[in-house]
Design a protein around this motif. Structure first.
Motif, mmCIF file in Angstrom:
data_model
loop_
_atom_site.group_PDB
_atom_site.id
_atom_site.type_symbol
_atom_site.label_atom_id
_atom_site.label_comp_id
_atom_site.label_asym_id
_atom_site.label_seq_id
_atom_site.Cartn_x
_atom_site.Cartn_y
_atom_site.Cartn_z
ATOM 1 N N ALA A 15 0.843 -1.194 0.000
ATOM 2 C CA ALA A 15 0.000 0.000 0.000
ATOM 3 C C ALA A 15 0.878 1.245 0.000
ATOM 4 O O ALA A 15 1.850 1.321 0.751
ATOM 5 C CB ALA A 15 -0.905 0.006 1.231
ATOM 6 N N ARG A 17 0.187 4.116 1.060
ATOM 7 C CA ARG A 17 -0.041 4.909 2.272
ATOM 8 C C ARG A 17 -0.862 4.032 3.221
ATOM 9 O O ARG A 17 -1.253 2.928 2.861
ATOM 10 C CB ARG A 17 -0.775 6.212 1.945
ATOM 11 C CG ARG A 17 -2.063 6.075 1.159
ATOM 12 C CD ARG A 17 -2.626 7.464 0.805
ATOM 13 N NE ARG A 17 -3.858 7.364 0.052
ATOM 14 C CZ ARG A 17 -3.932 7.310 -1.280
ATOM 15 N NH1 ARG A 17 -2.814 7.315 -2.001
ATOM 16 N NH2 ARG A 17 -5.088 7.244 -1.908
ATOM 17 N N LEU A 19 -3.588 1.910 5.240
ATOM 18 C CA LEU A 19 -4.826 1.308 4.747
ATOM 19 C C LEU A 19 -6.042 2.175 5.048
ATOM 20 O O LEU A 19 -6.998 2.218 4.269
ATOM 21 C CB LEU A 19 -5.015 -0.079 5.370
ATOM 22 C CG LEU A 19 -4.088 -1.190 4.882
ATOM 23 C CD1 LEU A 19 -4.357 -2.468 5.660
ATOM 24 C CD2 LEU A 19 -4.273 -1.425 3.393
ATOM 25 N N ALA A 20 -6.016 2.850 6.197
ATOM 26 C CA ALA A 20 -7.156 3.675 6.589
ATOM 27 C C ALA A 20 -7.381 4.854 5.645
ATOM 28 O O ALA A 20 -8.454 5.471 5.659
ATOM 29 C CB ALA A 20 -6.965 4.191 8.019
ATOM 30 N N LEU A 21 -6.398 5.162 4.808
ATOM 31 C CA LEU A 21 -6.503 6.301 3.903
ATOM 32 C C LEU A 21 -6.801 5.872 2.472
ATOM 33 O O LEU A 21 -6.539 6.610 1.521
ATOM 34 C CB LEU A 21 -5.210 7.124 3.947
ATOM 35 C CG LEU A 21 -4.848 7.694 5.323
ATOM 36 C CD1 LEU A 21 -3.541 8.464 5.244
ATOM 37 C CD2 LEU A 21 -5.968 8.589 5.846
ATOM 38 N N ASN A 22 -7.356 4.676 2.317
ATOM 39 C CA ASN A 22 -7.773 4.173 1.006
ATOM 40 C C ASN A 22 -6.625 4.223 -0.018
ATOM 41 O O ASN A 22 -6.694 4.921 -1.036
ATOM 42 C CB ASN A 22 -8.965 4.991 0.492
ATOM 43 C CG ASN A 22 -9.582 4.375 -0.754
ATOM 44 O OD1 ASN A 22 -9.500 3.157 -0.974
ATOM 45 N ND2 ASN A 22 -10.194 5.193 -1.593
ATOM 46 N N PRO A 23 -5.569 3.444 0.230
ATOM 47 C CA PRO A 23 -4.379 3.524 -0.625
ATOM 48 C C PRO A 23 -4.542 2.757 -1.932
ATOM 49 O O PRO A 23 -5.472 1.953 -2.104
ATOM 50 C CB PRO A 23 -3.317 2.852 0.238
ATOM 51 C CG PRO A 23 -4.095 1.804 0.978
ATOM 52 C CD PRO A 23 -5.420 2.449 1.296
ATOM 53 N N ASN A 24 -3.614 2.989 -2.840
ATOM 54 C CA ASN A 24 -3.454 2.115 -3.991
ATOM 55 C C ASN A 24 -2.659 0.896 -3.540
ATOM 56 O O ASN A 24 -1.663 1.028 -2.838
ATOM 57 C CB ASN A 24 -2.692 2.841 -5.110
ATOM 58 C CG ASN A 24 -3.463 4.024 -5.642
ATOM 59 O OD1 ASN A 24 -4.658 3.941 -5.921
ATOM 60 N ND2 ASN A 24 -2.773 5.160 -5.780
ATOM 61 N N GLU A 90 2.586 -1.130 4.528
ATOM 62 C CA GLU A 90 2.020 0.211 4.446
ATOM 63 C C GLU A 90 3.161 1.221 4.445
ATOM 64 O O GLU A 90 3.920 1.304 5.409
ATOM 65 C CB GLU A 90 1.103 0.481 5.638
ATOM 66 C CG GLU A 90 -0.119 -0.411 5.716
ATOM 67 C CD GLU A 90 -0.913 -0.140 6.977
ATOM 68 O OE1 GLU A 90 -1.833 0.695 6.930
ATOM 69 O OE2 GLU A 90 -0.594 -0.732 8.023
#
Length: 314
Positions: A15, A17, A19-24, A90
Motif C-alpha cells: 500500500a 499509504r 490502509l485507513a486512507l484508502n491507498p493504492n 504500508e
C-alpha cells in the motif's frame, strides 16, 4: 541441486499509504526463503523451494511467480484445508514501511518434517534455513531442526540467516528455539543484535558471540551491517567489506539479497573478501528498487552498479 530452502511464502500487498486512507495496493509475493531462492536462480544456480501454499488464488500466484523465476517446486505442497498467508506493507516514509502479518493457521505455517524429507533426498549442496520458519509454530520449528540435522549427516553445508522478527515471537522464545540449531549450522548470517539469541546468557559483543558459536561447530559468522557493509568472522580471522554506494529506495528484502549473494559465493568457491563483495552487491541492488526481489540482478547485470549515474545502455 545447488540449494534447497524452505519456509512460508505469502501474498504481499503493498500500500502506498496507510490502509485507513484508502491507498493504492499492488500484489506480489514475498518470503525470506523464496527471496533467496529467486536471487540465486537469477544468478544461474539450481534451486529448490519447499513449502506449503493454499489451494487458492494466492497459492497459484506464488506457484506461477516461482516457476517464472526458474525456482524448482518439486517438493512444494498445496494444502486444501488452509489458506495462503498475507503480508501487508504500508508505506509511511520514503524508506519506512509498516508490516502486518496475517498468517495464523496459514498453509505455510503447517510445514512439517514430512514435507522436507523428499527434498533432502535430492542431496543439495547447501541447505538454507532461517529463523522465520522456526517462529511459525512447533511443527515448523521441528521441521527446521530435523532438516538441519539431516543435512549435516548428508555432508551438506547448512547456512542459517537468524532473521529475528519481533512480531512473530519474543527474544526469549526465539533464543530457546534457535540456539538448538547452532550445532548443525556451518554458516551463521545475521545482524550484530541477533547473535546473542544463539548463545543465551553468555557473550555480549558480536566477536564474543562468534567465538562462542565456533566452539559448537559453526565455521563462519557473517554480520550484516547495512550501510556499514559486512564483516566475516571465521577461525582464520576477520574480513570486512564496505557497502556498495547507491541511493536507497526500499530496504525491504536487502538482507535476503545479501544472503543469496554470500551463498552464491560459497557455491562458486570465491574467497572470503569476494563473497562479501558479491553479497553487498546484491544488497545494493535490492535497496535500489521497490519490492523484495523484483530488482535483483542476473549474473550479466552485476556490473551495472559500476556504470555512472545517468548511463543509458543502448
Amino acid at each position: 541441486m545447488d540449494v534447497l530452502t524452505f519456509g512460508e511464502t505469502m501474498i504481499a500487498l503493498r500500500a502506498d499509504r496507510p490502509l485507513a486512507l484508502n491507498p493504492n495496493i499492488s500484489a506480489t509475493v514475498a518470503g525470506a526463503e523464496s527471496n533467496v531462492a529467486i536471487a540465486l536462480a537469477r544468478l544461474g544456480h539450481s534451486v529448490q523451494w519447499a513449502g506449503r501454499v493454499g489451494d487458492d488464488a494466492g497459492g497459484e500466484l506464488i506457484r506461477r511467480t516461482l516457476r517464472a523465476e526458474s525456482v524448482g517446486q518439486d517438493h512444494a505442497t498445496t494444502d486444501p484445508r488452509r489458506q495462503t498467508g498475507i503480508l501487508i506493507f504500508e508505506q509511511r516514509l520514503p524508506d519506512v514501511a509498516r508490516v502486518g502479518y496475517y498468517r495464523q493457521n496459514s498453509a505455510g505455517s503447517a510445514l512439517s518434517s514430512d514435507d522436507l524429507a523428499p527434498a533432502l533426498a535430492g542431496n543439495p549442496h547447501i541447505v538454507h534455513i532461517t529463523g522465520i520458519t522456526s517462529a511459525l509454530g512447533d511443527s515448523a520449528a521441528d521441521a527446521v531442526l530435523r532438516a538441519a540435522s539431516a543435512a549435516q549427516e548428508q555432508g551438506a553445508t547448512v547456512t542459517f540467516d537468524v532473521n529475528y522478527r519481533s512480531k512473530l515471537w519474543s527474544r526469549e522464545e526465539a533464543s530457546s528455539t534457535l540456539s538448538a540449531l547452532v550445532p548443525y549450522v556451518d554458516v551463521v548470517i545475521g545482524s550484530p543484535d541477533e547473535l546473542d539469541l544463539l548463545i543465551p546468557g553468555q557473550p555480549v559483543t558480536a566477536a564474543e558471540s562468534a567465538s562462542a558459536v565456533f566452539s559448537l561447530g559453526v565455521r563462519e559468522v557473517v554480520l550484516k551491517l547495512g550501510a556499514g557493509g559486512a564483516t566475516l568472522h571465521s577461525r582464520h580471522g576477520t574480513t570486512h567489506s564496505p557497502a556498495r554506494p547507491v541511493t536507497a529506495v526500499d530496504s525491504v528484502g536487502a538482507g535476503d539479497a545479501f544472503t543469496a549473494g554470500y551463498i552464491s559465493g560459497l557455491l562458486t568457491g570465491l574467497p572470503a573478501e569476494e563473497r562479501l563483495y558479491l553479497a553487498n552487491t546484491l544488497g545494493a541492488f535490492a535497496v535500489s528498487s521497490k519490492g523484495d526481489w523484483e530488482g535483483l540482478p542476473t549474473q550479466s547485470e552485476l556490473s551495472l552498479l559500476d556504470a555512472g549515474n545517468g548511463t543509458v545502455l543502448r
